[in-house]
Enzyme design. Structure first.
Site, mmCIF file in Angstrom:
data_model
loop_
_atom_site.group_PDB
_atom_site.id
_atom_site.type_symbol
_atom_site.label_atom_id
_atom_site.label_comp_id
_atom_site.label_asym_id
_atom_site.label_seq_id
_atom_site.Cartn_x
_atom_site.Cartn_y
_atom_site.Cartn_z
ATOM 1 N N GLU A 260 9.894 6.208 9.784
ATOM 2 C CA GLU A 260 10.493 4.976 10.451
ATOM 3 C C GLU A 260 11.353 4.281 9.493
ATOM 4 O O GLU A 260 12.760 4.184 9.727
ATOM 5 C CB GLU A 260 9.501 4.132 10.859
ATOM 6 C CG GLU A 260 9.795 3.033 11.492
ATOM 7 C CD GLU A 260 8.570 2.232 12.098
ATOM 8 O OE1 GLU A 260 7.762 2.619 12.695
ATOM 9 O OE2 GLU A 260 8.477 0.835 11.786
ATOM 10 N N ILE B 41 0.878 -1.130 0.061
ATOM 11 C CA ILE B 41 -0.102 -0.039 -0.010
ATOM 12 C C ILE B 41 0.784 1.448 0.013
ATOM 13 O O ILE B 41 0.588 2.202 -0.847
ATOM 14 C CB ILE B 41 -1.090 -0.118 1.194
ATOM 15 C CG1 ILE B 41 -2.137 -1.102 0.719
ATOM 16 C CG2 ILE B 41 -1.701 1.360 1.279
ATOM 17 C CD1 ILE B 41 -3.195 -1.585 1.855
HETATM 18 N N1 COA Z 1 -8.167 -11.587 8.712
HETATM 19 C C1 COA Z 1 -7.523 -12.738 8.576
HETATM 20 N N2 COA Z 1 -6.382 -12.758 7.795
HETATM 21 C C2 COA Z 1 -5.800 -11.307 7.788
HETATM 22 C C3 COA Z 1 -6.473 -10.239 8.079
HETATM 23 C C4 COA Z 1 -7.774 -10.293 8.553
HETATM 24 N N3 COA Z 1 -8.740 -9.342 9.015
HETATM 25 N N4 COA Z 1 -6.089 -9.117 7.411
HETATM 26 C C5 COA Z 1 -4.779 -9.437 7.020
HETATM 27 N N5 COA Z 1 -4.864 -10.842 7.230
HETATM 28 C C6 COA Z 1 -3.814 -11.676 6.732
HETATM 29 C C7 COA Z 1 -3.489 -11.418 5.445
HETATM 30 O O1 COA Z 1 -4.385 -12.388 4.493
HETATM 31 C C8 COA Z 1 -1.870 -12.091 5.176
HETATM 32 O O2 COA Z 1 -2.043 -13.398 5.092
HETATM 33 P P1 COA Z 1 -0.946 -14.160 4.351
HETATM 34 O O3 COA Z 1 0.382 -13.883 4.948
HETATM 35 O O4 COA Z 1 -1.159 -15.988 4.499
HETATM 36 O O5 COA Z 1 -1.015 -13.856 2.909
HETATM 37 C C9 COA Z 1 -1.497 -11.632 6.335
HETATM 38 O O6 COA Z 1 -2.642 -11.338 7.167
HETATM 39 C C10 COA Z 1 -0.777 -10.329 6.340
HETATM 40 O O7 COA Z 1 -1.745 -9.356 5.688
HETATM 41 P P2 COA Z 1 -1.179 -8.187 4.320
HETATM 42 O O8 COA Z 1 -2.454 -7.456 4.171
HETATM 43 O O9 COA Z 1 -0.669 -9.097 3.395
HETATM 44 O O10 COA Z 1 -0.066 -7.613 4.956
HETATM 45 P P3 COA Z 1 0.794 -6.334 4.671
HETATM 46 O O11 COA Z 1 2.208 -6.748 4.404
HETATM 47 O O12 COA Z 1 0.033 -5.333 3.788
HETATM 48 O O13 COA Z 1 1.026 -5.725 6.225
HETATM 49 C C11 COA Z 1 0.222 -5.235 8.360
HETATM 50 C C12 COA Z 1 -0.176 -5.277 6.786
HETATM 51 C C13 COA Z 1 -1.267 -4.711 9.202
HETATM 52 C C14 COA Z 1 0.235 -6.932 9.030
HETATM 53 C C15 COA Z 1 1.271 -4.359 8.640
HETATM 54 O O14 COA Z 1 0.754 -3.284 8.037
HETATM 55 C C16 COA Z 1 1.660 -4.051 9.987
HETATM 56 O O15 COA Z 1 2.205 -5.017 10.810
HETATM 57 N N6 COA Z 1 1.260 -3.006 10.560
HETATM 58 C C17 COA Z 1 1.551 -2.823 12.014
HETATM 59 C C18 COA Z 1 2.827 -2.045 12.141
HETATM 60 C C19 COA Z 1 2.795 -0.851 11.417
HETATM 61 O O16 COA Z 1 2.122 -0.065 10.921
HETATM 62 N N7 COA Z 1 4.274 -0.159 11.410
HETATM 63 C C20 COA Z 1 4.542 0.981 10.965
HETATM 64 C C21 COA Z 1 5.086 1.030 9.548
HETATM 65 S S1 COA Z 1 6.763 -0.060 9.465
#
Ligand code: COA
Length: 431
Positions: free
Chosen positions: A237, A218
């Protein structure tokens, strides 16, 4: 003794260096792409010599062999953020998770989590006997300052980064000379959903804003839609290859920043060789420890600060779960709350949570209630904007009823009826 004599006298092999780790020690590993893989390999190869070594790490980008089945007697992983290679260890009880704000981690090493050994990667020393911590300064600088023993892999491929990233050779106890490619992070795949989210988020960004970008598809998609902007700045960060592209397109100048004008301020970097070449000896890229970069009061000194992060679920009140699926810990708080609070205090600031409206088209990420056992990462008072591919919901300053309505409007159409029924039950009103 000159620094050159000190450096020569303290250069050793990986095997001899890891012999300085003892049973019961707490070992802190340099973060993310700065991980000293050669030292970790040597530590794991020497596992039989250790009992109960606690390995503290955040985003483990390497093999995390110390957290694999069979290693329980020798190592226990303490994750401050759970990544792909450590998820199973934490889920299966071979490791622990410590909830924390990223900005607090350096403070832990001086207090709650005293450090016995720091395992780090550095560049070779410069002419003044200073090594750069390269792509990861974050908590690593504090680990160096607090550890009883500092063991460094000296890697000539590590970019020499500028800012507060330098460590004197005398602060390091053992040097192991070993060149290896810096761990890469491949650019994420950006599909039509991410593009639509990116376009919506980009509509909230104005010329002259200072940006924080999280990790993943994103933030990269957002960057694609910012090429027409002017004078953007970076106080983040981390950042990745997408920022290099945007800088080359002329959209980032850092020229309007109210704090550190002219500089990219960042605490760690993850990307490909393109990023690592961009930051090498680049005085415009200012690496600093995370207790500075992520301090909400420092972030707030940037006017027009825009934070962009992602999450797992949002409930109809605006509570944001970003690190758990139900009770299962899949990542960590990281810097999300640090930046959301910093952006809230910034003059003209905006905090954005951006996510696809569904999990792979199957379930809604906008839900009446968070899954049982989920941790709230960003509380409903902190949340500001939520963005999906269907639009933008502004929650800050709005009632529970207004929030629920705004969130339903940006939910996937397949799930809106169910959410509207919940709205009518909750607020005793027709939608
Ligand atoms: N229910 C079930 N599974 C879910 C889900 C939900 N509501 N939302 C996400 N998932 C699963 C995805 O399907 C994916 O599974 P997979 O690995 O088996 O494909 C996994 O969780 C990761 O989700 P995805 O959307 O692919 O991850 P992303 O790389 O876009 O990261 C976060 C999303 C939320 C995990 C990530 O942004 C994060 O860790 N945020 C918190 C920390 C943060 O914001 N740090 C600041 C910047 S570094």
């Amino acid at each position: 003794m000159s620094w050159k004599e000190y450096y020569a006298a303290h250069t050793t092999t990986a095997e001899q260096a890891v012999a300085r780790i003892h049973s019961g020690d707490r070992v802190v590993v340099q973060h993310a792409c700065g991980e000293p893989s050669h030292l970790l390999d040597a530590m794991v190869a020497n596992a039989a010599a250790y009992e109960n070594v606690e390995v503290v790490h955040m985003v483990a980008m390497g093999k995390a062999a110390y957290a694999q089945p069979g290693m329980e007697a020798h190592f226990r992983h303490n994750a401050l953020f759970v990544g792909g290679t450590t998820r199973a260890a934490v889920a299966e009880g071979r490791g622990d998770f410590t909830p924390c704000f990223f900005s607090e981690v350096p403070g832990f090493f001086a207090d709650a989590l005293p450090v016995d050994v720091a395992l780090i990667t550095v560049t070779p020393p410069d002419e003044n006997g200073k090594c750069s911590l390269g792509v990861s300064v974050d908590y690593t600088m504090a680990a160096v300052k607090c550890a009883k023993t500092v063991i460094a892999q000296v890697n000539r491929n590590m970019p020499f980064t500028c800012g507060q990233s330098l460590v004197g050779v005398e602060e390091i106890d053992c040097f192991v000379l070993y060149d290896a490619p810096v761990i890469p992070l491949a650019p994420p795949k950006i599909g039509p959903v991410e593009e639509a989210i990116g376009e919506n988020v980009a509509s909230l960004v104005r010329d002259g804003d200072t940006l924080q970008l999280g990790i993943g598809a994103i933030p990269d998609a957002v960057l694609k839609f910012l090429t027409g902007k002017k004078d953007l700045g970076i106080h983040s960060e981390m950042f990745s290859d997408g920022v290099v592209d945007l800088a080359r397109a002329g959209a980032i100048t850092n020229g309007k920043k109210s704090l550190h004008p002219g500089k990219y301020v960042v605490t760690f970097l993850m990307g490909t060789q393109k990023l690592y070449d961009f930051v090498d000896h680049n005085p415009e890229v200012y690496l600093a420890p995370v207790d500075y970069v992520n301090d909400p009061f420092v972030i707030a000194q940037n006017d027009n600060m825009v934070s962009i992060n992602s999450c797992v679920q949002v409930d109809l009140m605006g509570q944001v779960a970003s690190e758990t699926i139900g009770p299962l810990q899949i990542s960590g708080t990281g810097g999300q709350v640090d930046f959301i609070r910093g952006a809230a205090r910034s003059k003209g600031g905006r905090a954005i949570i951006a996510m696809p409206s569904t999990v792979k088209g199957k379930t809604s990420k906008i839900v009446p209630r968070l899954d049982a056992g989920a941790a709230v990462t960003t509380c409903r008072c902190d949340v500001d904007y939520v963005v999906t591919e269907y639009g933008i919901a502004h929650l800050k300053g709005h009632t529970l009823r207004e929030r629920a309505r705004a969130l339903i409007e940006i939910a996937h159409p397949d799930f809106r009826d169910g959410l509207r029924e919940e709205f009518e039950r909750r607020f005793h009103k027709t939608y």
